[in-house]
Design a protein around this motif. Structure first.
Motif: not given
Length: 75
Positions: A41-45, A73-75
């Protein structure tokens, strides 16, 4: 308007029911090139920025050249 008076990128995670789960702003001269989510569920940019960027109120300093940026970015 961004708090630091510069352009901002806004990342919003949408839950399965269509409601916003969370949002994060990245201020500065950030130019995202890729956004992915992992199995946890982490989002990587990934992207670049010039001079400086603010993420979660924290300054990421740079210089007069373009720097690379990879955020989780952590959920």
């Amino acid at each position: 308007e961004p708090a630091h008076g510069v352009a901002a990128v806004c990342i919003v995670k949408i839950a399965a029911d269509g409601a916003p789960a969370w949002a994060r702003a990245i201020e500065g001269g950030m130019e995202p090139a890729a956004v992915v989510a992992d199995a946890n569920g982490h989002v990587w940019i990934g992207g670049t920025f010039v001079e400086r960027a603010w993420v979660g109120g924290k300054l990421i300093p740079g210089n007069d050249t373009t720097g690379g940026l990879l955020l989780r970015l952590n959920p």
